[in-house]
Design an enzyme around this catalytic site. Structure first.
Site, short mmCIF file in Angstrom:
data_model
loop_
_atom_site.label_atom_id
_atom_site.label_comp_id
_atom_site.label_asym_id
_atom_site.label_seq_id
_atom_site.Cartn_x
_atom_site.Cartn_y
_atom_site.Cartn_z
N CYS A 97 -1.83 9.28 2.73
CA CYS A 97 -1.46 8.96 1.26
C CYS A 97 -2.52 8.96 0.41
O CYS A 97 -2.43 9.14 -0.80
CB CYS A 97 -1.16 7.30 1.21
SG CYS A 97 -2.44 6.30 1.95
N GLU B 124 0.64 -1.00 -0.05
CA GLU B 124 0.09 0.07 0.00
C GLU B 124 0.73 1.34 -0.02
O GLU B 124 1.69 1.48 1.03
CB GLU B 124 -0.89 -0.01 1.11
CG GLU B 124 -2.22 0.90 1.07
CD GLU B 124 -1.68 2.22 1.16
OE1 GLU B 124 -1.71 3.07 0.36
OE2 GLU B 124 -1.66 2.72 2.49
#
Length: 486
Positions: free
Chosen positions: A277, A243
């Protein structure tokens, strides 16, 4: 209390490391890194404990994970304060992070049963059964921006599935990791099931390259994630879940309530000091008077964002970035965009030497022909004016990343058009793009991941399917196949 191996706390045998509160430069934790020998010991402990942990069965594993949830509840104030001191995030935000950690338990249990449980069906050939087994021993590499919630999102489903874990947190947040693991210890987790090794690059390399690992779950930068992907390319038997980051676009089109739109932009770009993110990095606003009005209101609102230490009262919206180095990196990113032709509408500034405190920035980059496709991991939003919707979507897709994207628009038809054409794993409409549900998958395409979505889909990479055809006894078929005689 630096490393946790085989149910015992150990001092590190490597070099000295320290954790610094980025809001005031005070040292809040010291220790020594784990050596390769200590990493080996952690992997050996996890390997020795794995089969017995699996054989306990899901219900017994869940009971221990539920005990961990109780420990989180009982210690949530201390954990939230520790996260705040170590990351610089405001206390209101770290309390929310701990709440997400607590909520992850029930969500992970539901995901295990829905996505990786057991299913049986009677067929003419026998009973067809689908089961799921753990991979074995897995490593979890945690990030600094959510040092509790994000590794928790790997560790909990991994343990529920029957894996054992070696946890290597960010070297910037060792104190949070130590506290988390101490709560697992208090919950009664058997020795060796969860192990903690602290350290920097050398510790991470020793763990990632260990031959006894069956998998690695990583949250962090695209650069490190791509390195791990290359390292694991010759090991198809190992599961790798990545991720990574994003250069995330947010498009504004035909919104009448511009105050609400500005609020969602602020939440998308500047929450966590831009260190999520999923934060918006690029903002696309229509040419024209309505777009001009929105930008004027946005610039004024950005200037009014309160920035301060984690414990300031009244509480700020933005706390510190993770370090002074990170803060200086954002100033350098802004300078680079200015040199390329960008015009700062609100200038990002480093507020205090020795700290990670910065003010948020807004820069018009419309005049830059080719924007750098970089994830500037901080509170700097790049503004682009567009003339038509297709152009905006085309520009939004001009990135090697594909994590999150959003549209603020009053028209459902516009959203359907956008949804069909945008390339991202998280696509929101009239909501901040930093908002994600733990009851849904979380992940992206392109340089944002390797198609191993986490959150509700984390169960998928924590176990592998086993298909069986079964009968209670051996039986002779009524008709033998041609060419056989008995």
């Amino acid at each position: 209390m630096t490393h946790y191996i085989q149910g015992q706390w150990h001092a590190g045998k490597g070099h000295d490391v320290a954790s610094i509160n980025p809001a005031n430069a005070q040292t809040i934790w010291t220790g020594k890194t784990a050596t390769a020998e200590q990493v080996n010991a952690a992997v050996d402990a996890a390997r020795a404990a794995q089969f017995d942990w699996f054989m306990l069965g899901f219900d017994a594993r869940l009971a221990i994970v539920e005990a961990y949830r109780s420990q989180l509840e009982a210690n949530k104030a201390e954990l939230a304060e520790t996260i705040a001191q170590e990351t610089g995030k405001p206390q209101w935000e770290t309390a929310t992070e701990v709440g997400a950690m607590i909520g992850k338990i029930a969500l992970s249990a539901a995901a295990y049963n829905k996505r990786t449980g057991t299913e049986a069906n009677d067929t003419p050939a026998g009973r067809a059964v689908i089961r799921h087994k753990p991979h074995g021993v897995v490593a979890v590499f945690g990030p600094y921006n959510f040092p509790g919630h994000l590794p928790n999102g790997h560790i909990v489903p991994a343990l529920l599935a029957g894996n054992t874990v070696i946890f290597k947190p960010s070297e910037l947040t060792p104190k949070v990791a130590e506290l988390m693991v101490s709560l697992w210890d208090k919950a009664g987790l058997p020795a060796g099931v969860l192990n903690l090794v602290q350290g920097e690059v050398d510790t991470g390399k020793a763990l990632a390259s260990h031959p006894q690992l069956d998998g690695l779950f990583f949250t962090g930068s695209s650069r490190t994630g791509h390195f791990l992907h290359q390292q694991y390319a010759g090991h198809p038997g190992k599961i790798l879940a990545l991720e990574m980051g994003g250069n995330n676009p947010l498009i504004i089109k035909g919104v009448q309530d511009i105050k609400a739109a500005v609020h969602d932009i602020l939440q998308s770009a500047y929450i966590s000091s831009g260190q999520r993110c999923t934060c918006a990095r690029r903002l696309y606003v229509e040419q024209g008077e309505q777009g001009n009005a929105l930008i004027a209101m946005l610039a004024a609102a950005v200037k009014q964002i309160k920035v301060g230490p984690w414990n300031a009262q009244p509480q700020p919206f933005m706390g510190s970035m993770i370090s002074e180095t990170a803060a200086k990196g954002m100033v350098a990113a802004q300078t680079n965009l200015q040199n390329l032709g960008g015009v700062s509408l609100v200038e990002l500034t480093h507020l205090e030497a020795g700290t990670g405190l910065v003010s948020p920035g807004l820069i018009d980059v419309t005049a830059i022909d080719v924007l750098p496709d970089e994830e500037y991991f901080g509170p700097l939003l790049q503004l682009v004016r567009y003339s038509d919707f297709d152009q905006a979507i085309k520009l939004a897709n001009q990135t090697r990343y594909g994590l999150s994207a959003g549209l603020l628009a009053d028209s459902r038809e516009d959203y359907d058009y956008f949804l069909a054409r945008i390339r991202a794993g998280i696509v929101n409409w009239n909501k901040q793009i930093t908002g994600a549900s733990g009851a849904a998958p979380f992940g992206g395409v392109g340089a944002s991941g390797n198609h191993r979505a986490s959150a509700f889909y984390a169960a998928d990479y924590c176990a592998y399917p086993v298909a069986s055809v079964e009968a209670d006894a051996v039986s002779l078929p009524a008709t033998l196949s041609p060419g056989l005689s008995l």
